[in-house]
Design an enzyme around this catalytic site. Structure first.
Site, PDB file in Angstrom:
ATOM      1  N   GLU A   1      -2.028   8.801  -4.762  1.00  0.00           N
ATOM      2  CA  GLU A   1      -2.525   8.143  -5.979  1.00  0.00           C
ATOM      3  C   GLU A   1      -3.950   8.105  -6.136  1.00  0.00           C
ATOM      4  OE1 GLU A   1      -3.916   3.492  -5.374  1.00  0.00           O
ATOM      5  OE2 GLU A   1      -1.910   3.530  -5.518  1.00  0.00           O
TER       6      GLU A   1
ATOM      7  N   ARG B   1       0.778  -0.951   0.151  1.00  0.00           N
ATOM      8  CA  ARG B   1       0.271  -0.154  -0.315  1.00  0.00           C
ATOM      9  C   ARG B   1       0.953   1.201   0.186  1.00  0.00           C
ATOM     10  NH1 ARG B   1      -3.707  -2.996  -1.407  1.00  0.00           N
ATOM     11  NH2 ARG B   1      -5.250  -3.438  -0.682  1.00  0.00           N
TER      12      ARG B   1
ATOM     13  N   HIS C   1      -0.825   0.609  -9.930  1.00  0.00           N
ATOM     14  CA  HIS C   1      -1.542   0.003  -9.109  1.00  0.00           C
ATOM     15  C   HIS C   1      -2.365  -1.491  -9.334  1.00  0.00           C
ATOM     16  CE1 HIS C   1      -3.243  -0.046  -4.731  1.00  0.00           C
ATOM     17  NE2 HIS C   1      -3.406  -1.749  -5.085  1.00  0.00           N
TER      18      HIS C   1
END
Length: 314
Positions: free
Chosen positions: A260, A231, A278
């Site tokens: 993000e 993360r 991601h």
């Protein structure tokens, strides 16, 4: 029989949407919890929410859904779902443990190889006509030292792949695991100092926020690379930017970013930084596994059978 209403707050693959729509009345809001609700969405009838670890679901939003019975995270992570609040309200929380672990591990190794061998900057050099002047030596994985932050499913799969490169393994977790590969380091700075490559593969959430900070990055050293497939919150972005600017580390491979999808321009401009959007956990196989876990959890709950992938609270 009345319809069972499901609210999805994240983007979902078409196959997953189709499966949900066949069995439930689906409200699909891929951009998350809206300020103004679309016509036709009756929050008092929503019995299930589909979310993920990044988007999560807070207690306040649970309270806005009086009929809510189950919250299903699409994927392994559920760090921003208020599990304690759900337990107090009698709401089941589920996830898909291990569904994308192999894909994430593959992605991590890919970033390691790409950083070490310089695939991106070397391709740009050749495109710029600099074939002859770009043929300097590059690091490789074989025999290098790999530090893994986190030794869950993903960390162990990364370690298994690293063995194929004869890498020396070390890891850091809250405590040692008797069956874990490599040497355990109780202090993350010591692991970083003993590593050529540091891969972040731990859980997100408040407990690990900025776990990899300035001290850890500077311990990694000017020839070291950091890779994050967990993360964005685990890696201190400001500390990373400083370390790159000061050449305190060699480079970084990031599948996740702290804020993000906004990416600092300094990262995008750095020749030895790779950024992917991601997607480490996304492959056809992993998305099918996540879909199957989601549908199974909802089916089990609404047919009053034990939910296999329910998050257990202490």
């Amino acid at each position: 029989m009345s319809a069972t209403y499901v609210l999805a707050l994240i983007p979902l693959p078409d196959a997953t949407l189709d499966a949900l729509r066949r069995a439930y009345a689906l409200h699909y809001l891929p951009d998350g919890w809206p300020e103004t609700w679309p016509a036709g969405v009756d929050l008092t009838r929503v019995r299930a929410v589909v979310t993920n670890g990044s988007t999560g679901l807070s207690e306040a939003r649970m309270a806005a859904l009086p009929a809510l019975e189950i919250v299903s995270a699409f994927g392994a992570g559920y760090e921003n779902v208020d599990v304690a609040a759900a337990a107090r309200r009698g709401i089941v929380v589920t996830h898909a443990p291990g569904a994308n672990a192999a894909t994430v591990a593959d992605h991590a190794i890919g970033l390691l190889l790409a950083l070490a061998r310089g695939y991106a900057p070397l391709t740009e050099a050749v495109r710029g006509g600099n074939w002859r002047t770009s043929r300097g030596e590059r690091a490789t994985l074989t025999g290098a030292r790999l530090g893994i932050v986190g030794m869950g499913r993903i960390g162990r799969l990364i370690a298994a792949r690293a063995r194929g490169f004869d890498m020396t393994l070390g890891y850091h977790t809250r405590g040692p695991h008797a069956d874990a590969p490599g040497r355990y380091y109780s202090r993350l700075t010591e692991l970083a100092a003993a590593s050529d490559f540091l891969v972040i593969a731990c859980n997100g959430g408040p407990a690990t926020k900025h776990l990899v900070d300035r001290e850890v990055l500077y311990a990694l050293g000017p020839h070291g690379y950091v890779v994050n497939v967990s993360r964005g919150s685990v890696l201190d972005t400001r500390a990373l930017l400083d370390a790159l600017a000061e050449r305190a580390i060699a480079g970084a491979g990031l599948d996740v970013i702290e804020h993000e999808p906004e990416v600092p321009f300094e990262l995008l401009d750095h020749p030895d930084v790779l950024v992917t959007p991601h997607i480490a956990g996304r492959s056809p196989a992993s998305l099918i596994a996540q879909r199957d876990a989601l549908i199974a959890s909802l089916t089990q709950h609404f047919t009053h059978t034990p939910v296999e992938f329910a998050v257990r609270t202490v």
